[in-house]
Design a protein around this motif. Structure first.
Motif, PDB file in Angstrom:
ATOM      1  N   LYS A  33       0.825  -1.210   0.000  1.00 52.46           N
ATOM      2  CA  LYS A  33       0.000   0.000   0.000  1.00 52.46           C
ATOM      3  C   LYS A  33       0.860   1.261   0.000  1.00 52.46           C
ATOM      4  CE  LYS A  33      -3.871  -2.251   2.321  1.00 52.46           C
ATOM      5  NZ  LYS A  33      -4.798  -2.226   3.450  1.00 52.46           N
ATOM      6  N   GLY A  34       2.016   1.207  -0.689  1.00 44.94           N
ATOM      7  CA  GLY A  34       2.903   2.356  -0.803  1.00 44.94           C
ATOM      8  C   GLY A  34       3.771   2.623   0.413  1.00 44.94           C
ATOM      9  N   ILE A  35       3.732   1.734   1.403  1.00 43.98           N
ATOM     10  CA  ILE A  35       4.505   1.918   2.635  1.00 43.98           C
ATOM     11  C   ILE A  35       5.598   0.857   2.697  1.00 43.98           C
ATOM     12  CG2 ILE A  35       4.396   1.930   5.157  1.00 43.98           C
ATOM     13  CD1 ILE A  35       1.377   2.652   4.799  1.00 43.98           C
ATOM     14  N   GLU A  36       6.830   1.278   2.953  1.00 42.91           N
ATOM     15  CA  GLU A  36       7.961   0.361   3.045  1.00 42.91           C
ATOM     16  C   GLU A  36       8.199  -0.026   4.504  1.00 42.91           C
ATOM     17  OE1 GLU A  36      12.631  -0.017   1.640  1.00 42.91           O
ATOM     18  OE2 GLU A  36      11.454   1.746   1.097  1.00 42.91           O
ATOM     19  N   ILE A  37       8.231  -1.327   4.761  1.00 44.40           N
ATOM     20  CA  ILE A  37       8.380  -1.829   6.122  1.00 44.40           C
ATOM     21  C   ILE A  37       9.583  -2.764   6.183  1.00 44.40           C
ATOM     22  CG2 ILE A  37       7.264  -3.135   7.967  1.00 44.40           C
ATOM     23  CD1 ILE A  37       4.595  -2.412   6.444  1.00 44.40           C
ATOM     24  N   PRO A  38      10.581  -2.471   7.032  1.00 44.50           N
ATOM     25  CA  PRO A  38      11.718  -3.378   7.182  1.00 44.50           C
ATOM     26  C   PRO A  38      11.286  -4.650   7.921  1.00 44.50           C
ATOM     27  CG  PRO A  38      12.022  -1.393   8.519  1.00 44.50           C
ATOM     28  CD  PRO A  38      10.720  -1.256   7.820  1.00 44.50           C
ATOM     29  N   TRP A  56       9.132 -19.149  -5.784  1.00 48.26           N
ATOM     30  CA  TRP A  56       9.800 -18.970  -4.499  1.00 48.26           C
ATOM     31  C   TRP A  56       8.755 -18.688  -3.428  1.00 48.26           C
ATOM     32  CZ3 TRP A  56       9.396 -13.771  -3.039  1.00 48.26           C
ATOM     33  CH2 TRP A  56       9.165 -12.867  -4.083  1.00 48.26           C
ATOM     34  N   ILE A  57       9.034 -19.229  -2.266  1.00 47.04           N
ATOM     35  CA  ILE A  57       8.096 -19.178  -1.152  1.00 47.04           C
ATOM     36  C   ILE A  57       8.863 -18.879   0.129  1.00 47.04           C
ATOM     37  CG2 ILE A  57       6.455 -20.783  -2.192  1.00 47.04           C
ATOM     38  CD1 ILE A  57       7.693 -22.988  -0.459  1.00 47.04           C
ATOM     39  N   GLY A  58       8.140 -18.541   1.168  1.00 50.93           N
ATOM     40  CA  GLY A  58       8.800 -18.332   2.446  1.00 50.93           C
ATOM     41  C   GLY A  58       7.889 -17.706   3.475  1.00 50.93           C
ATOM     42  N   ARG A  59       8.525 -17.182   4.489  1.00 53.87           N
ATOM     43  CA  ARG A  59       7.829 -16.534   5.599  1.00 53.87           C
ATOM     44  C   ARG A  59       8.461 -15.190   5.884  1.00 53.87           C
ATOM     45  NH1 ARG A  59       2.975 -18.761   7.315  1.00 53.87           N
ATOM     46  NH2 ARG A  59       3.133 -20.996   7.110  1.00 53.87           N
ATOM     47  N   VAL A  60       7.619 -14.254   6.276  1.00 56.93           N
ATOM     48  CA  VAL A  60       8.063 -12.944   6.741  1.00 56.93           C
ATOM     49  C   VAL A  60       7.950 -12.979   8.252  1.00 56.93           C
ATOM     50  CG1 VAL A  60       7.592 -10.472   6.727  1.00 56.93           C
ATOM     51  CG2 VAL A  60       7.200 -11.829   4.658  1.00 56.93           C
ATOM     52  N   GLY A  61       9.014 -12.604   8.951  1.00 54.53           N
ATOM     53  CA  GLY A  61       8.992 -12.601  10.412  1.00 54.53           C
ATOM     54  C   GLY A  61       7.854 -11.747  10.958  1.00 54.53           C
ATOM     55  N   ALA A  62       7.373 -12.118  12.125  1.00 53.95           N
ATOM     56  CA  ALA A  62       6.286 -11.369  12.758  1.00 53.95           C
ATOM     57  C   ALA A  62       6.652  -9.887  12.840  1.00 53.95           C
ATOM     58  CB  ALA A  62       6.014 -11.930  14.150  1.00 53.95           C
ATOM     59  N   ASN A  63       5.703  -9.035  12.471  1.00 45.95           N
ATOM     60  CA  ASN A  63       5.947  -7.598  12.434  1.00 45.95           C
ATOM     61  C   ASN A  63       4.621  -6.891  12.689  1.00 45.95           C
ATOM     62  OD1 ASN A  63       6.064  -4.885  11.044  1.00 45.95           O
ATOM     63  ND2 ASN A  63       8.210  -5.519  10.832  1.00 45.95           N
ATOM     64  N   ASP A  95       0.472 -17.033  10.080  1.00 46.59           N
ATOM     65  CA  ASP A  95       0.332 -18.274  10.836  1.00 46.59           C
ATOM     66  C   ASP A  95       0.082 -17.936  12.315  1.00 46.59           C
ATOM     67  OD1 ASP A  95       2.835 -17.593  11.905  1.00 46.59           O
ATOM     68  OD2 ASP A  95       3.916 -19.172  10.842  1.00 46.59           O
ATOM     69  N   PHE A  96       0.068 -18.952  13.141  1.00 47.74           N
ATOM     70  CA  PHE A  96      -0.214 -18.791  14.569  1.00 47.74           C
ATOM     71  C   PHE A  96       0.764 -17.837  15.257  1.00 47.74           C
ATOM     72  CE2 PHE A  96       0.173 -20.296  18.996  1.00 47.74           C
ATOM     73  CZ  PHE A  96      -1.138 -20.129  19.399  1.00 47.74           C
ATOM     74  N   TRP A  97       1.989 -17.744  14.759  1.00 45.00           N
ATOM     75  CA  TRP A  97       3.027 -16.913  15.368  1.00 45.00           C
ATOM     76  C   TRP A  97       3.114 -15.532  14.733  1.00 45.00           C
ATOM     77  CZ3 TRP A  97       3.492 -22.031  14.074  1.00 45.00           C
ATOM     78  CH2 TRP A  97       3.579 -22.908  15.144  1.00 45.00           C
ATOM     79  N   GLY A  98       2.193 -15.186  13.835  1.00 45.43           N
ATOM     80  CA  GLY A  98       2.174 -13.865  13.219  1.00 45.43           C
ATOM     81  C   GLY A  98       3.119 -13.713  12.040  1.00 45.43           C
ATOM     82  N   ARG A  99       3.631 -14.826  11.507  1.00 54.37           N
ATOM     83  CA  ARG A  99       4.522 -14.784  10.340  1.00 54.37           C
ATOM     84  C   ARG A  99       3.688 -14.937   9.075  1.00 54.37           C
ATOM     85  NH1 ARG A  99       8.177 -19.721  11.276  1.00 54.37           N
ATOM     86  NH2 ARG A  99       6.077 -20.547  11.380  1.00 54.37           N
ATOM     87  N   PHE A 100       3.822 -13.984   8.168  1.00 56.24           N
ATOM     88  CA  PHE A 100       3.062 -14.030   6.920  1.00 56.24           C
ATOM     89  C   PHE A 100       3.722 -14.959   5.909  1.00 56.24           C
ATOM     90  CE2 PHE A 100       1.578 -10.065   8.689  1.00 56.24           C
ATOM     91  CZ  PHE A 100       0.239 -10.051   8.326  1.00 56.24           C
ATOM     92  N   ARG A 101       2.907 -15.712   5.180  1.00 58.03           N
ATOM     93  CA  ARG A 101       3.402 -16.488   4.045  1.00 58.03           C
ATOM     94  C   ARG A 101       3.670 -15.524   2.910  1.00 58.03           C
ATOM     95  NH1 ARG A 101      -1.040 -20.883   2.984  1.00 58.03           N
ATOM     96  NH2 ARG A 101      -2.230 -19.390   4.147  1.00 58.03           N
ATOM     97  N   ILE A 102       4.674 -15.828   2.100  1.00 59.97           N
ATOM     98  CA  ILE A 102       4.958 -15.012   0.935  1.00 59.97           C
ATOM     99  C   ILE A 102       5.310 -15.939  -0.221  1.00 59.97           C
ATOM    100  CG2 ILE A 102       7.414 -14.654   1.465  1.00 59.97           C
ATOM    101  CD1 ILE A 102       6.799 -11.681   0.491  1.00 59.97           C
ATOM    102  N   ASN A 103       4.841 -15.586  -1.418  1.00 64.12           N
ATOM    103  CA  ASN A 103       5.194 -16.397  -2.583  1.00 64.12           C
ATOM    104  C   ASN A 103       5.252 -15.523  -3.824  1.00 64.12           C
ATOM    105  OD1 ASN A 103       2.561 -16.562  -4.089  1.00 64.12           O
ATOM    106  ND2 ASN A 103       1.914 -17.384  -2.119  1.00 64.12           N
ATOM    107  N   GLY A 104       6.113 -15.947  -4.719  1.00 60.47           N
ATOM    108  CA  GLY A 104       6.276 -15.250  -5.980  1.00 60.47           C
ATOM    109  C   GLY A 104       6.686 -16.237  -7.050  1.00 60.47           C
ATOM    110  N   LYS A 105       6.730 -15.773  -8.284  1.00 57.24           N
ATOM    111  CA  LYS A 105       7.175 -16.654  -9.349  1.00 57.24           C
ATOM    112  C   LYS A 105       8.092 -15.900 -10.285  1.00 57.24           C
ATOM    113  CE  LYS A 105       3.137 -16.166 -12.294  1.00 57.24           C
ATOM    114  NZ  LYS A 105       2.062 -16.860 -12.979  1.00 57.24           N
ATOM    115  N   SER A 106       8.878 -16.646 -11.011  1.00 61.01           N
ATOM    116  CA  SER A 106       9.889 -16.139 -11.925  1.00 61.01           C
ATOM    117  C   SER A 106      11.103 -15.703 -11.106  1.00 61.01           C
ATOM    118  CB  SER A 106       9.327 -15.020 -12.796  1.00 61.01           C
ATOM    119  OG  SER A 106      10.192 -14.757 -13.873  1.00 61.01           O
ATOM    120  N   THR A 107      11.787 -14.669 -11.534  1.00 61.14           N
ATOM    121  CA  THR A 107      13.038 -14.265 -10.896  1.00 61.14           C
ATOM    122  C   THR A 107      12.810 -13.888  -9.429  1.00 61.14           C
ATOM    123  OG1 THR A 107      13.747 -13.407 -13.025  1.00 61.14           O
ATOM    124  CG2 THR A 107      15.016 -12.726 -11.100  1.00 61.14           C
TER     125      THR A 107
END
Length: 117
Positions: A33-38, A56-63, A95-107
């Motif tokens: 939404k136009g906001i950059e979050i570390p 590619w898939i993964g998790r974003v730490g709870a934030n 997930d239960f610990w507040g970590r978001f799933r993330i996925n993308g495709k290609s590079t």
């Protein structure tokens, strides 16, 4: 350090970590939404054998800030930026610990070993 025992560890000097199979573990920025979050991320990529697309898939730490901006959205388009590059992806529900799933495709937004073994 979070470790687990693995039958492949017999004879190893150090036990395996669940991070050993990740392609990128480290800092990143999520632009939503136009906001950059570390954030901290853990990502892994693979070539899908059926369609040949690199995913590619993964998790974003709870934030807390990311959670507040995403709100109740089940899936939202974001940009993931690492020191390597930036790519579009989708952020899924946490997930239960507040970590978001993330996925993308290609590079992916991390370096991929392209050497042939």
């Amino acid at each position: 350090m979070n470790t687990f025992l693995d039958i492949r560890d017999s004879g190893r000097a150090t036990p395996r970590s669940h991070h050993d199979d990740s392609d990128y573990v480290g800092t990143a920025s999520i632009i939503v939404k136009g906001i950059e979050i570390p954030v901290n991320v853990e990502l892994k990529g693979y070539r899908e054998p059926i369609d040949g697309v690199y995913r590619w898939i993964g998790r974003v730490g709870a934030n807390d800030r990311l959670s507040a901006i995403v709100g109740d959205a089940k899936r939202i388009r974001v940009i993931v930026s690492t020191p390597h590059s930036a790519r579009e992806a989708y952020l899924g529900d946490p997930d239960f610990w507040g970590r978001f799933r993330i996925n993308g495709k290609s590079t992916p937004p991390f370096a991929v070993d392209s050497s042939v073994d």
